[in-house]
Design a protein around this motif. Structure first.
Motif, PDB file in Angstrom:
ATOM      1  N   ASN A   1       0.427  -1.066  -0.102  1.00 42.10           N
ATOM      2  CA  ASN A   1       0.194   0.032  -0.201  1.00 42.10           C
ATOM      3  C   ASN A   1       0.710   1.412   0.023  1.00 42.10           C
ATOM      4  OD1 ASN A   1      -2.952   0.026   0.022  1.00 42.10           O
ATOM      5  ND2 ASN A   1      -1.975  -1.860   1.471  1.00 42.10           N
ATOM      6  N   ILE A   2       1.914   1.449  -0.859  1.00 43.00           N
ATOM      7  CA  ILE A   2       2.633   2.002  -0.990  1.00 43.00           C
ATOM      8  C   ILE A   2       2.658   3.114  -2.177  1.00 43.00           C
ATOM      9  CG2 ILE A   2       5.117   3.169  -1.238  1.00 43.00           C
ATOM     10  CD1 ILE A   2       5.849   1.069   0.302  1.00 43.00           C
ATOM     11  N   TYR A   3       2.185   4.415  -2.222  1.00 39.88           N
ATOM     12  CA  TYR A   3       1.591   5.487  -3.503  1.00 39.88           C
ATOM     13  C   TYR A   3       2.775   6.534  -3.420  1.00 39.88           C
ATOM     14  CZ  TYR A   3      -2.477   2.893  -2.740  1.00 39.88           C
ATOM     15  OH  TYR A   3      -3.529   1.641  -2.527  1.00 39.88           O
ATOM     16  N   TYR A   4       2.953   6.878  -4.212  1.00 43.31           N
ATOM     17  CA  TYR A   4       3.697   7.717  -4.934  1.00 43.31           C
ATOM     18  C   TYR A   4       2.909   9.308  -5.620  1.00 43.31           C
ATOM     19  CZ  TYR A   4       6.743  10.954  -7.822  1.00 43.31           C
ATOM     20  OH  TYR A   4       7.886  11.854  -8.294  1.00 43.31           O
ATOM     21  N   ILE A   5       2.899  10.223  -4.540  1.00 47.10           N
ATOM     22  CA  ILE A   5       2.402  11.096  -4.859  1.00 47.10           C
ATOM     23  C   ILE A   5       3.124  12.026  -5.897  1.00 47.10           C
ATOM     24  CG2 ILE A   5       2.100  13.816  -3.634  1.00 47.10           C
ATOM     25  CD1 ILE A   5       1.466  12.385  -1.080  1.00 47.10           C
ATOM     26  N   GLU A   6       1.790  12.186  -6.733  1.00 45.55           N
ATOM     27  CA  GLU A   6       2.143  13.618  -7.635  1.00 45.55           C
ATOM     28  C   GLU A   6       2.657  15.165  -8.026  1.00 45.55           C
ATOM     29  OE1 GLU A   6       1.952  10.491 -11.889  1.00 45.55           O
ATOM     30  OE2 GLU A   6      -0.320  11.401 -10.873  1.00 45.55           O
ATOM     31  N   PRO A   7       2.928  15.887  -8.166  1.00 44.91           N
ATOM     32  CA  PRO A   7       4.687  15.305  -8.612  1.00 44.91           C
ATOM     33  C   PRO A   7       5.430  15.427  -8.194  1.00 44.91           C
ATOM     34  CG  PRO A   7       3.219  18.040  -9.395  1.00 44.91           C
ATOM     35  CD  PRO A   7       2.091  17.174  -8.194  1.00 44.91           C
TER      36      PRO A   7
ATOM     37  N   LEU B   1       7.067   9.231  -1.349  1.00 46.11           N
ATOM     38  CA  LEU B   1       6.283   8.494  -0.967  1.00 46.11           C
ATOM     39  C   LEU B   1       5.728   8.192   0.399  1.00 46.11           C
ATOM     40  CD1 LEU B   1       8.819   5.047  -2.205  1.00 46.11           C
ATOM     41  CD2 LEU B   1       6.526   6.352  -4.113  1.00 46.11           C
ATOM     42  N   VAL B   2       4.434   8.091  -0.098  1.00 46.89           N
ATOM     43  CA  VAL B   2       3.506   7.306   1.349  1.00 46.89           C
ATOM     44  C   VAL B   2       2.808   5.644   1.103  1.00 46.89           C
ATOM     45  CG1 VAL B   2       1.072   8.324   1.555  1.00 46.89           C
ATOM     46  CG2 VAL B   2       2.849   9.902   1.151  1.00 46.89           C
ATOM     47  N   VAL B   3       3.108   5.963   2.389  1.00 44.33           N
ATOM     48  CA  VAL B   3       2.448   4.969   2.665  1.00 44.33           C
ATOM     49  C   VAL B   3       0.955   4.672   3.563  1.00 44.33           C
ATOM     50  CG1 VAL B   3       3.116   2.169   4.274  1.00 44.33           C
ATOM     51  CG2 VAL B   3       4.686   3.598   3.937  1.00 44.33           C
ATOM     52  N   ALA B   4       0.159   3.581   2.766  1.00 43.34           N
ATOM     53  CA  ALA B   4      -1.373   4.196   3.214  1.00 43.34           C
ATOM     54  C   ALA B   4      -1.604   2.712   4.127  1.00 43.34           C
ATOM     55  CB  ALA B   4      -2.485   4.066   1.953  1.00 43.34           C
ATOM     56  N   ILE B   5      -1.920   3.985   5.594  1.00 44.60           N
ATOM     57  CA  ILE B   5      -1.981   2.595   6.807  1.00 44.60           C
ATOM     58  C   ILE B   5      -3.899   2.247   6.639  1.00 44.60           C
ATOM     59  CG2 ILE B   5      -1.996   1.531   9.227  1.00 44.60           C
ATOM     60  CD1 ILE B   5       0.571   4.036   8.627  1.00 44.60           C
ATOM     61  N   SER B   6      -4.271   1.347   5.692  1.00 41.78           N
ATOM     62  CA  SER B   6      -5.898   1.619   6.009  1.00 41.78           C
ATOM     63  C   SER B   6      -6.280   0.158   6.456  1.00 41.78           C
ATOM     64  CB  SER B   6      -6.079   1.841   4.939  1.00 41.78           C
ATOM     65  OG  SER B   6      -8.327   1.879   4.957  1.00 41.78           O
ATOM     66  N   LEU B   7      -7.135   0.288   7.509  1.00 45.72           N
ATOM     67  CA  LEU B   7      -7.086  -0.848   8.571  1.00 45.72           C
ATOM     68  C   LEU B   7      -8.813  -0.697   9.031  1.00 45.72           C
ATOM     69  CD1 LEU B   7      -4.386  -1.449  10.565  1.00 45.72           C
ATOM     70  CD2 LEU B   7      -5.402  -2.924   8.485  1.00 45.72           C
ATOM     71  N   PRO B   8     -10.093  -0.669   7.656  1.00 45.03           N
ATOM     72  CA  PRO B   8     -11.178   0.089   7.867  1.00 45.03           C
ATOM     73  C   PRO B   8     -12.146  -1.066   9.749  1.00 45.03           C
ATOM     74  CG  PRO B   8     -11.246  -0.509   6.085  1.00 45.03           C
ATOM     75  CD  PRO B   8      -9.995  -1.221   6.375  1.00 45.03           C
ATOM     76  N   GLU B   9     -11.455  -2.358   9.253  1.00 46.05           N
ATOM     77  CA  GLU B   9     -12.399  -3.014  10.514  1.00 46.05           C
ATOM     78  C   GLU B   9     -12.078  -2.635  11.695  1.00 46.05           C
ATOM     79  OE1 GLU B   9      -8.676  -5.361   8.849  1.00 46.05           O
ATOM     80  OE2 GLU B   9     -10.408  -4.778   7.380  1.00 46.05           O
ATOM     81  N   GLN B  10     -11.043  -2.066  11.796  1.00 48.60           N
ATOM     82  CA  GLN B  10     -10.435  -0.825  13.218  1.00 48.60           C
ATOM     83  C   GLN B  10     -11.189   0.205  13.329  1.00 48.60           C
ATOM     84  OE1 GLN B  10      -8.238  -3.660  11.820  1.00 48.60           O
ATOM     85  NE2 GLN B  10      -8.793  -5.384  13.291  1.00 48.60           N
ATOM     86  N   LYS B  11     -11.474   0.727  11.726  1.00 45.67           N
ATOM     87  CA  LYS B  11     -11.728   2.028  11.962  1.00 45.67           C
ATOM     88  C   LYS B  11     -10.137   2.878  11.913  1.00 45.67           C
ATOM     89  CE  LYS B  11     -16.304   1.342  13.203  1.00 45.67           C
ATOM     90  NZ  LYS B  11     -17.801   1.911  13.995  1.00 45.67           N
ATOM     91  N   ILE B  12      -9.236   2.832  11.645  1.00 47.57           N
ATOM     92  CA  ILE B  12      -8.256   3.545  11.171  1.00 47.57           C
ATOM     93  C   ILE B  12      -7.464   3.783   9.958  1.00 47.57           C
ATOM     94  CG2 ILE B  12      -5.670   2.742  11.405  1.00 47.57           C
ATOM     95  CD1 ILE B  12      -6.104   1.316  13.713  1.00 47.57           C
TER      96      ILE B  12
END
Length: 108
Positions: free
Chosen positions: A66-72, A76-87
């Motif tokens: 879950n790593i994303y490159y922000i343009e422009p 790099l950003v690591v997305a920490i998305s755990l909906p079951e824990q509402k995080i």
């Protein structure tokens, strides 16, 4: 399809959070982290896993995918998305820690 929709949602949230024109998901096989980058990612996963009572190895893999490159030309950003824990949060990785392959060339 569910994974693609989740990725699009994360991209929109990253664009809003960072006032960016776009964000590109980077496949884990295209990312090269130096030792400090790997250590930081794994330590973050370990800390988060302890707080949530999860197994650190499954969380490490989740973060690495879950790593994303922000343009422009952003971080790099690591997305920490755990909906079951509402995080849901984002962690930036300093440019000194990474490079990745984009269109058959390495960026950074």
């Amino acid at each position: 399809m569910k994974q693609a929709n989740a990725r699009l949602d994360i991209i929109e949230k990253i664009k809003t959070e960072y006032n960016a024109t776009g964000a590109i998901h980077i496949d884990s096989e295209d990312i090269q982290l130096n030792k400090n980058g790997k250590d930081a990612l794994f330590k973050s996963a370990e800390t988060l896993a302890e707080k949530l009572g999860l197994h650190k190895h499954s969380l490490q893999k989740h973060l690495y995918n879950n790593i994303y490159y922000i343009e422009p030309a952003g971080p790099l950003v690591v997305a920490i998305s755990l909906p079951e824990q509402k995080i849901e949060m984002f962690a930036q990785m300093p440019q000194s820690m990474w490079s990745f392959r984009l269109n058959n060339r390495f960026v950074n």
